[in-house]
Design a protein around this motif. Structure first.
Motif, PDB file in Angstrom:
ATOM      1  N   ALA A  24     -25.364  17.034 -10.674  1.00 19.56           N
ATOM      2  CA  ALA A  24     -24.744  17.130 -11.881  1.00 19.56           C
ATOM      3  C   ALA A  24     -25.484  17.600 -12.866  1.00 19.56           C
ATOM      4  O   ALA A  24     -26.665  17.179 -13.318  1.00 19.56           O
ATOM      5  N   SER A  25     -24.740  18.229 -13.854  1.00 23.87           N
ATOM      6  CA  SER A  25     -25.489  18.744 -15.273  1.00 23.87           C
ATOM      7  C   SER A  25     -24.453  18.347 -16.213  1.00 23.87           C
ATOM      8  O   SER A  25     -23.296  17.862 -16.143  1.00 23.87           O
ATOM      9  N   GLY A  26     -24.981  18.422 -17.328  1.00 19.87           N
ATOM     10  CA  GLY A  26     -24.194  18.169 -18.569  1.00 19.87           C
ATOM     11  C   GLY A  26     -24.601  16.809 -19.358  1.00 19.87           C
ATOM     12  O   GLY A  26     -25.803  16.500 -19.406  1.00 19.87           O
ATOM     13  N   ARG A  27     -23.562  16.015 -19.290  1.00 21.14           N
ATOM     14  CA  ARG A  27     -23.942  14.531 -20.134  1.00 21.14           C
ATOM     15  C   ARG A  27     -24.564  13.716 -19.155  1.00 21.14           C
ATOM     16  O   ARG A  27     -24.983  14.073 -18.102  1.00 21.14           O
ATOM     17  N   THR A  28     -25.291  12.556 -19.828  1.00 15.63           N
ATOM     18  CA  THR A  28     -26.083  11.829 -19.254  1.00 15.63           C
ATOM     19  C   THR A  28     -25.462  11.390 -17.886  1.00 15.63           C
ATOM     20  O   THR A  28     -24.603  10.694 -17.895  1.00 15.63           O
ATOM     21  N   GLY A  35     -18.267   9.399  -7.000  1.00  9.33           N
ATOM     22  CA  GLY A  35     -17.234   9.209  -5.872  1.00  9.33           C
ATOM     23  C   GLY A  35     -17.188  10.355  -5.216  1.00  9.33           C
ATOM     24  O   GLY A  35     -17.576  11.553  -5.508  1.00  9.33           O
ATOM     25  N   TRP A  36     -16.947  10.183  -3.783  1.00  6.57           N
ATOM     26  CA  TRP A  36     -16.793  11.429  -2.740  1.00  6.57           C
ATOM     27  C   TRP A  36     -15.301  10.894  -2.317  1.00  6.57           C
ATOM     28  O   TRP A  36     -14.832   9.999  -1.776  1.00  6.57           O
ATOM     29  N   PHE A  37     -14.518  12.213  -2.265  1.00 10.01           N
ATOM     30  CA  PHE A  37     -13.303  12.057  -1.859  1.00 10.01           C
ATOM     31  C   PHE A  37     -13.304  13.324  -0.546  1.00 10.01           C
ATOM     32  O   PHE A  37     -14.334  14.201  -0.504  1.00 10.01           O
ATOM     33  N   ARG A  38     -12.368  13.380   0.154  1.00 14.05           N
ATOM     34  CA  ARG A  38     -12.261  14.504   1.289  1.00 14.05           C
ATOM     35  C   ARG A  38     -10.730  15.025   1.405  1.00 14.05           C
ATOM     36  O   ARG A  38      -9.857  14.142   1.005  1.00 14.05           O
ATOM     37  N   GLN A  39     -10.688  16.067   2.080  1.00  9.20           N
ATOM     38  CA  GLN A  39      -9.236  16.714   2.155  1.00  9.20           C
ATOM     39  C   GLN A  39      -9.023  17.544   3.147  1.00  9.20           C
ATOM     40  O   GLN A  39     -10.149  18.559   3.357  1.00  9.20           O
ATOM     41  N   THR A  40      -8.293  17.252   4.226  1.00 10.37           N
ATOM     42  CA  THR A  40      -8.069  18.373   5.017  1.00 10.37           C
ATOM     43  C   THR A  40      -6.583  18.951   4.838  1.00 10.37           C
ATOM     44  O   THR A  40      -5.875  18.728   4.074  1.00 10.37           O
ATOM     45  N   PRO A  41      -6.597  20.387   5.307  1.00  7.15           N
ATOM     46  CA  PRO A  41      -5.281  21.048   5.112  1.00  7.15           C
ATOM     47  C   PRO A  41      -4.016  20.435   5.026  1.00  7.15           C
ATOM     48  O   PRO A  41      -3.939  19.741   6.337  1.00  7.15           O
ATOM     49  N   GLU A  46      -8.221  12.220  -0.151  1.00  6.67           N
ATOM     50  CA  GLU A  46      -8.535  10.670   0.226  1.00  6.67           C
ATOM     51  C   GLU A  46      -9.792  10.136  -0.526  1.00  6.67           C
ATOM     52  O   GLU A  46     -10.983  10.928  -0.102  1.00  6.67           O
ATOM     53  N   PHE A  47      -9.799   8.810  -0.836  1.00  5.42           N
ATOM     54  CA  PHE A  47     -11.114   8.454  -1.248  1.00  5.42           C
ATOM     55  C   PHE A  47     -12.112   8.099  -0.043  1.00  5.42           C
ATOM     56  O   PHE A  47     -11.564   7.674   1.109  1.00  5.42           O
ATOM     57  N   VAL A  48     -13.227   8.517  -0.376  1.00 11.74           N
ATOM     58  CA  VAL A  48     -14.263   8.005   0.808  1.00 11.74           C
ATOM     59  C   VAL A  48     -15.441   6.988   0.354  1.00 11.74           C
ATOM     60  O   VAL A  48     -15.534   5.954   1.232  1.00 11.74           O
ATOM     61  N   SER A  49     -15.645   7.244  -0.796  1.00 11.63           N
ATOM     62  CA  SER A  49     -16.920   6.476  -1.169  1.00 11.63           C
ATOM     63  C   SER A  49     -17.037   6.462  -2.691  1.00 11.63           C
ATOM     64  O   SER A  49     -16.647   7.398  -3.368  1.00 11.63           O
ATOM     65  N   ALA A  50     -17.421   5.409  -3.335  1.00  9.11           N
ATOM     66  CA  ALA A  50     -17.759   5.579  -4.787  1.00  9.11           C
ATOM     67  C   ALA A  50     -19.058   4.431  -4.955  1.00  9.11           C
ATOM     68  O   ALA A  50     -19.413   3.670  -4.213  1.00  9.11           O
ATOM     69  N   ILE A  51     -19.902   4.913  -6.264  1.00 14.80           N
ATOM     70  CA  ILE A  51     -20.968   4.075  -6.738  1.00 14.80           C
ATOM     71  C   ILE A  51     -20.879   4.189  -7.930  1.00 14.80           C
ATOM     72  O   ILE A  51     -20.358   4.704  -8.946  1.00 14.80           O
ATOM     73  N   THR A  52     -21.243   2.790  -8.570  1.00 21.15           N
ATOM     74  CA  THR A  52     -21.325   2.286 -10.137  1.00 21.15           C
ATOM     75  C   THR A  52     -22.385   3.147 -10.659  1.00 21.15           C
ATOM     76  O   THR A  52     -23.298   3.826 -10.151  1.00 21.15           O
ATOM     77  N   ARG A  53     -22.300   3.133 -12.046  1.00 20.52           N
ATOM     78  CA  ARG A  53     -23.262   3.921 -12.895  1.00 20.52           C
ATOM     79  C   ARG A  53     -24.881   3.667 -12.375  1.00 20.52           C
ATOM     80  O   ARG A  53     -25.498   4.375 -12.305  1.00 20.52           O
ATOM     81  N   ARG A  72     -27.457   7.069  -5.017  1.00 22.64           N
ATOM     82  CA  ARG A  72     -27.551   7.996  -6.379  1.00 22.64           C
ATOM     83  C   ARG A  72     -29.084   8.105  -6.757  1.00 22.64           C
ATOM     84  O   ARG A  72     -29.804   6.973  -6.693  1.00 22.64           O
ATOM     85  N   ASP A  73     -29.593   9.036  -7.250  1.00 23.64           N
ATOM     86  CA  ASP A  73     -30.903   9.081  -7.998  1.00 23.64           C
ATOM     87  C   ASP A  73     -30.697   9.552  -9.621  1.00 23.64           C
ATOM     88  O   ASP A  73     -30.508  10.660  -9.699  1.00 23.64           O
ATOM     89  N   ASN A  74     -30.732   8.764 -10.415  1.00 28.09           N
ATOM     90  CA  ASN A  74     -30.130   8.978 -11.718  1.00 28.09           C
ATOM     91  C   ASN A  74     -31.528   9.869 -12.370  1.00 28.09           C
ATOM     92  O   ASN A  74     -30.960  10.564 -13.326  1.00 28.09           O
ATOM     93  N   ALA A  75     -32.568   9.896 -11.938  1.00 24.03           N
ATOM     94  CA  ALA A  75     -33.695  10.552 -12.307  1.00 24.03           C
ATOM     95  C   ALA A  75     -33.375  12.219 -12.100  1.00 24.03           C
ATOM     96  O   ALA A  75     -33.900  13.019 -12.709  1.00 24.03           O
ATOM     97  N   LYS A  76     -32.750  12.362 -10.817  1.00 23.86           N
ATOM     98  CA  LYS A  76     -32.545  13.601 -10.527  1.00 23.86           C
ATOM     99  C   LYS A  76     -31.132  14.173 -10.689  1.00 23.86           C
ATOM    100  O   LYS A  76     -30.645  15.040 -10.130  1.00 23.86           O
ATOM    101  N   ASN A  77     -30.327  13.265 -11.064  1.00 26.45           N
ATOM    102  CA  ASN A  77     -28.998  13.795 -11.487  1.00 26.45           C
ATOM    103  C   ASN A  77     -28.074  14.009 -10.191  1.00 26.45           C
ATOM    104  O   ASN A  77     -27.533  15.178 -10.305  1.00 26.45           O
ATOM    105  N   THR A  78     -28.216  13.208  -9.190  1.00 24.86           N
ATOM    106  CA  THR A  78     -27.862  13.652  -7.909  1.00 24.86           C
ATOM    107  C   THR A  78     -27.410  12.445  -7.222  1.00 24.86           C
ATOM    108  O   THR A  78     -27.708  11.176  -7.325  1.00 24.86           O
ATOM    109  N   VAL A  79     -25.995  12.580  -6.541  1.00 25.73           N
ATOM    110  CA  VAL A  79     -25.534  11.555  -5.867  1.00 25.73           C
ATOM    111  C   VAL A  79     -25.603  12.105  -4.542  1.00 25.73           C
ATOM    112  O   VAL A  79     -25.263  13.312  -4.164  1.00 25.73           O
TER     113      VAL A  79
END
Length: 123
Positions: A24-28, A35-41, A46-53, A72-79
């Motif tokens: 992720a880039s942009g705001r803090t 969250g992670w979602f997935r979609q098939t044709p 559909e919802f897969v998973s989510a994580i708090t701040r 998530r690694d907030n220091a790396k801005n990555t989930v």
């Protein structure tokens, strides 16, 4: 504005593992639930998973509970989404999304979305 870029998708045999990343880039980053979602044709996303701040709370769809792990690694801005014991029915385009709130589980709560990464599980 938040930009999200997923990576890590690919082709794997049933029973295998993949780890998806969403940078992720942009705001803090730590002001957003992720969250992670997935979609098939032909199907709705559909919802897969989510994580708090903070990363202290995680949530999963019943279909992936016990096989997938979100972190998530907030220091790396990555989930991340660690996917183990993959099944052919996990085949989909996987999207990460951000929500400016403590936690979000419903699609409409998420403000920004990545472009998606394809996961294909062969039998």
């Amino acid at each position: 504005q938040v930009q999200l870029v997923e990576s890590g998708g690919g082709l794997v045999q049933a029973g295998g593992s993949l780890r998806l990343s969403c940078a992720a880039s942009g705001r803090t980053f730590n002001t957003y639930a992720m969250g992670w979602f997935r979609q098939t044709p032909g199907k709705e996303r559909e919802f897969v998973s989510a994580i708090t701040r903070s990363g202290g709370g995680t949530y999963y769809a019943d279909s992936v509970e016990g096989r997938f792990t979100i972190s998530r690694d907030n220091a790396k801005n990555t989930v991340y989404l660690q996917m183990n014991s993959l099944k052919p029915e996990d085949t989909a385009v996987y999207f990460c999304a951000s929500a400016l709130t403590t936690i979000a589980l419903r699609e409409y709560r998420f403000d920004y979305w990545g472009q998606g990464t394809q996961v294909t599980v062969s039998s």
